[in-house]
Design a protein around this motif. Structure first.
Motif, PDB file in Angstrom:
ATOM      1  N   LEU A  95       0.822  -1.210   0.000  1.00 21.39           N
ATOM      2  CA  LEU A  95       0.000   0.000   0.000  1.00 21.39           C
ATOM      3  C   LEU A  95       0.858   1.265   0.000  1.00 21.39           C
ATOM      4  N   LEU A  96       1.842   1.323   0.890  1.00 20.83           N
ATOM      5  CA  LEU A  96       2.702   2.506   0.964  1.00 20.83           C
ATOM      6  C   LEU A  96       3.496   2.706  -0.316  1.00 20.83           C
ATOM      7  N   SER A  97       3.996   1.615  -0.899  1.00 20.96           N
ATOM      8  CA  SER A  97       4.796   1.745  -2.115  1.00 20.96           C
ATOM      9  C   SER A  97       3.964   2.316  -3.260  1.00 20.96           C
ATOM     10  N   GLN A  98       2.693   1.949  -3.343  1.00 23.06           N
ATOM     11  CA  GLN A  98       1.840   2.481  -4.410  1.00 23.06           C
ATOM     12  C   GLN A  98       1.536   3.964  -4.193  1.00 23.06           C
ATOM     13  N   ILE A  99       1.322   4.345  -2.945  1.00 22.83           N
ATOM     14  CA  ILE A  99       1.051   5.757  -2.626  1.00 22.83           C
ATOM     15  C   ILE A  99       2.259   6.617  -2.979  1.00 22.83           C
ATOM     16  N   ILE A 100       3.441   6.158  -2.545  1.00 18.98           N
ATOM     17  CA  ILE A 100       4.668   6.928  -2.809  1.00 18.98           C
ATOM     18  C   ILE A 100       4.999   6.904  -4.303  1.00 18.98           C
ATOM     19  N   ARG A 101       4.805   5.774  -4.934  1.00 18.63           N
ATOM     20  CA  ARG A 101       5.059   5.639  -6.370  1.00 18.63           C
ATOM     21  C   ARG A 101       4.226   6.660  -7.164  1.00 18.63           C
ATOM     22  N   ASN A 102       2.957   6.783  -6.801  1.00 17.61           N
ATOM     23  CA  ASN A 102       2.090   7.748  -7.479  1.00 17.61           C
ATOM     24  C   ASN A 102       2.609   9.179  -7.315  1.00 17.61           C
ATOM     25  N   SER A 103       3.094   9.504  -6.097  1.00 16.62           N
ATOM     26  CA  SER A 103       3.596  10.848  -5.828  1.00 16.62           C
ATOM     27  C   SER A 103       4.915  11.116  -6.547  1.00 16.62           C
ATOM     28  N   VAL A 104       5.763  10.089  -6.648  1.00 13.18           N
ATOM     29  CA  VAL A 104       7.015  10.237  -7.398  1.00 13.18           C
ATOM     30  C   VAL A 104       6.708  10.511  -8.868  1.00 13.18           C
ATOM     31  N   LYS A 105       5.771   9.760  -9.437  1.00  8.67           N
ATOM     32  CA  LYS A 105       5.389   9.958 -10.833  1.00  8.67           C
ATOM     33  C   LYS A 105       4.784  11.342 -11.062  1.00  8.67           C
ATOM     34  N   ALA A 106       4.114  11.859 -10.038  1.00  6.08           N
ATOM     35  CA  ALA A 106       3.490  13.184 -10.145  1.00  6.08           C
ATOM     36  C   ALA A 106       4.488  14.313  -9.889  1.00  6.08           C
ATOM     37  N   GLY A 107       5.737  13.972  -9.564  1.00  4.64           N
ATOM     38  CA  GLY A 107       6.765  14.973  -9.331  1.00  4.64           C
ATOM     39  C   GLY A 107       6.677  15.660  -7.989  1.00  4.64           C
ATOM     40  N   ASN A 124      15.710  -4.743   1.340  1.00  2.72           N
ATOM     41  CA  ASN A 124      16.059  -6.091   0.905  1.00  2.72           C
ATOM     42  C   ASN A 124      14.941  -6.754   0.108  1.00  2.72           C
ATOM     43  N   VAL A 125      13.683  -6.476   0.474  1.00  4.24           N
ATOM     44  CA  VAL A 125      12.565  -7.142  -0.206  1.00  4.24           C
ATOM     45  C   VAL A 125      11.920  -6.275  -1.291  1.00  4.24           C
ATOM     46  N   GLY A 126      12.581  -5.167  -1.651  1.00  7.80           N
ATOM     47  CA  GLY A 126      12.137  -4.407  -2.805  1.00  7.80           C
ATOM     48  C   GLY A 126      11.163  -3.279  -2.542  1.00  7.80           C
ATOM     49  N   PHE A 127      11.001  -2.875  -1.276  1.00  3.39           N
ATOM     50  CA  PHE A 127      10.039  -1.825  -0.971  1.00  3.39           C
ATOM     51  C   PHE A 127      10.389  -0.501  -1.658  1.00  3.39           C
ATOM     52  N   PHE A 128      11.650  -0.080  -1.546  1.00  6.60           N
ATOM     53  CA  PHE A 128      12.030   1.209  -2.115  1.00  6.60           C
ATOM     54  C   PHE A 128      12.027   1.174  -3.646  1.00  6.60           C
ATOM     55  N   ASP A 129      12.333   0.019  -4.209  1.00  2.22           N
ATOM     56  CA  ASP A 129      12.187  -0.129  -5.661  1.00  2.22           C
ATOM     57  C   ASP A 129      10.733   0.107  -6.068  1.00  2.22           C
ATOM     58  N   GLY A 130       9.808  -0.469  -5.273  1.00  2.00           N
ATOM     59  CA  GLY A 130       8.389  -0.283  -5.549  1.00  2.00           C
ATOM     60  C   GLY A 130       7.967   1.172  -5.440  1.00  2.00           C
ATOM     61  N   CYS A 131       8.677   1.936  -4.583  1.00  4.65           N
ATOM     62  CA  CYS A 131       8.392   3.362  -4.414  1.00  4.65           C
ATOM     63  C   CYS A 131       9.013   4.221  -5.511  1.00  4.65           C
ATOM     64  N   LEU A 132       9.835   3.620  -6.371  1.00  5.27           N
ATOM     65  CA  LEU A 132      10.597   4.329  -7.412  1.00  5.27           C
ATOM     66  C   LEU A 132      11.654   5.255  -6.803  1.00  5.27           C
ATOM     67  N   LEU A 133      12.208   4.845  -5.645  1.00  2.00           N
ATOM     68  CA  LEU A 133      13.260   5.605  -4.991  1.00  2.00           C
ATOM     69  C   LEU A 133      14.582   4.852  -5.116  1.00  2.00           C
ATOM     70  N   ASN A 134      15.638   5.582  -5.389  1.00  2.00           N
ATOM     71  CA  ASN A 134      16.945   4.968  -5.614  1.00  2.00           C
ATOM     72  C   ASN A 134      17.647   4.703  -4.282  1.00  2.00           C
TER      73      ASN A 134
END
Length: 335
Positions: A47-59, A75-85
């Motif tokens: 849930l959090l990764s989708q919320i943050i992902r949407n905000s990253v895409k929106a700039g 380790n399990v890919g949470f930040f990747d899901g957020c589109l954060l490096n």
């Protein structure tokens, strides 16, 4: 442009996560502070990764802090899901968890069509390894229930959601005897999906659509009156749609834990005889299931009973007296 520093909530605080979503939607620019996210759980991560992902895409995300590359979330890919490096240690499947990952639903659908196999059968094939990674078992109540629930929710996204992507994760905690599964698809949502069926085209709200979707024999497709109709019109046999997937999985989950479903502006949580509702605020469909493993044997044994109750309910309320049959895939826990 004003920039706001926002503390990212704990993975297990559902209401706070939705408040966090509202904060991000209202602000122009944000710096995210991950120092308080705590112990990572699949439902919160998805849930959090989708919320943050949407905000990253929106700039909207101008920076972040407190995101450790050595912690479990990385380790399990949470930040990747957020589109954060954020650097991470690779997690190919771990010990008893399925890393947060994205499934290309369009690719799966094309594969099913090319192979001339029903979506349900393809979903059954795909989720077997996922169930193994979570349970580290290839048979038994735990493996069978995880595979069953994943398959029914995945095929629901494939058959009804019209989305391009599906995010999912799961984990088994042997020490606590608990399992958690979570899936989020970026499709049209439950209300629009049900509206494909003329009977449900005038559903008043997302919450009403959710309440309908977890009842037996409710579908954007028609509910059939006999096994002959299923074979003749779908050619899909046991994988035909009968509107029982969400009903059965929600009943299994709430009887030994809890079941959460969110779509559009509504969400509902079921646990035992309790039901909670609230505001969601995301497009697509989000489903989380949490089980007490000690209850699995008794729950698995009740599948036939759950389906029979559902058939009786649907017969009385939705089928004008016609016999309502759940598909074989929804009746049988072990495939």
């Amino acid at each position: 442009m004003s920039t706001k520093r926002i503390l990212v909530p704990d993975f297990s605080t559902g209401n706070r996560i939705m408040e966090f979503n509202h904060e991000l939607m209202e602000c122009e620019s944000a710096i995210l502070d991950f120092s308080g996210i705590g112990f990572a759980k699949p439902a919160g991560m998805v849930l959090l990764s989708q919320i943050i992902r949407n905000s990253v895409k929106a700039g909207k995300i101008s920076g972040f802090e407190g995101a450790s590359p050595y912690g479990y979330p990385a380790n399990v890919g949470f930040f990747d899901g957020c589109l954060l490096n954020v650097p991470k240690h690779e997690a190919a499947g771990g010990e008893t968890y399925l890393p947060l990952q994205c499934v290309d639903l369009e690719e799966w659908k094309i594969s099913a069509v090319k192979g001339n196999i029903p979506f349900g059968e393809l979903a059954n094939q795909k989720v077997g390894r996922m169930a193994y990674l979570i349970s580290r078992q290839a048979r038994g109540d735990l493996f069978d229930l995880i595979k069953y629930c994943l398959r029914e929710i995945v095929r629901n996204a494939m058959e009804h959601g019209d989305g391009k992507e599906m995010w999912l994760s799961g984990q088994y905690w042997p020490g606590n005897n608990e399992v958690e599964l979570c899936i989020f698809d970026n499709g049209i949502g439950i209300r629009s999906s049900l509206a494909k069926n003329e009977k449900f085209s005038k559903v008043a709200s997302d919450l009403d659509a959710i309440r309908l979707a977890i009842l037996p024999s409710i579908s954007g497709n028609r509910a059939y009156g006999s096994a002959d109709e299923i074979d003749a019109e779908d050619g899909a046999g046991q994988w035909s749609n009968s509107g029982f997937g969400l009903y059965v999985t929600s009943q299994l989950s709430k009887n030994c834990g809890y079941f959460v479903i969110g779509s559009g502006d509504g969400y509902q949580q079921l646990s035992g005889v309790e039901s909670k509702k609230g505001f969601f605020g995301l497009s697509g469909t989000y489903i989380a299931m949490h089980f007490n493993v000690a209850e699995l044997g008794r729950t698995a044994a009740r599948v036939d009973e759950v389906v029979k109750i559902g058939e009786s309910f649907a017969k009385r309320h939705f089928a004008s007296g016609a016999e309502v049959l759940a598909s074989a895939a929804s009746k049988i826990l072990i495939q």
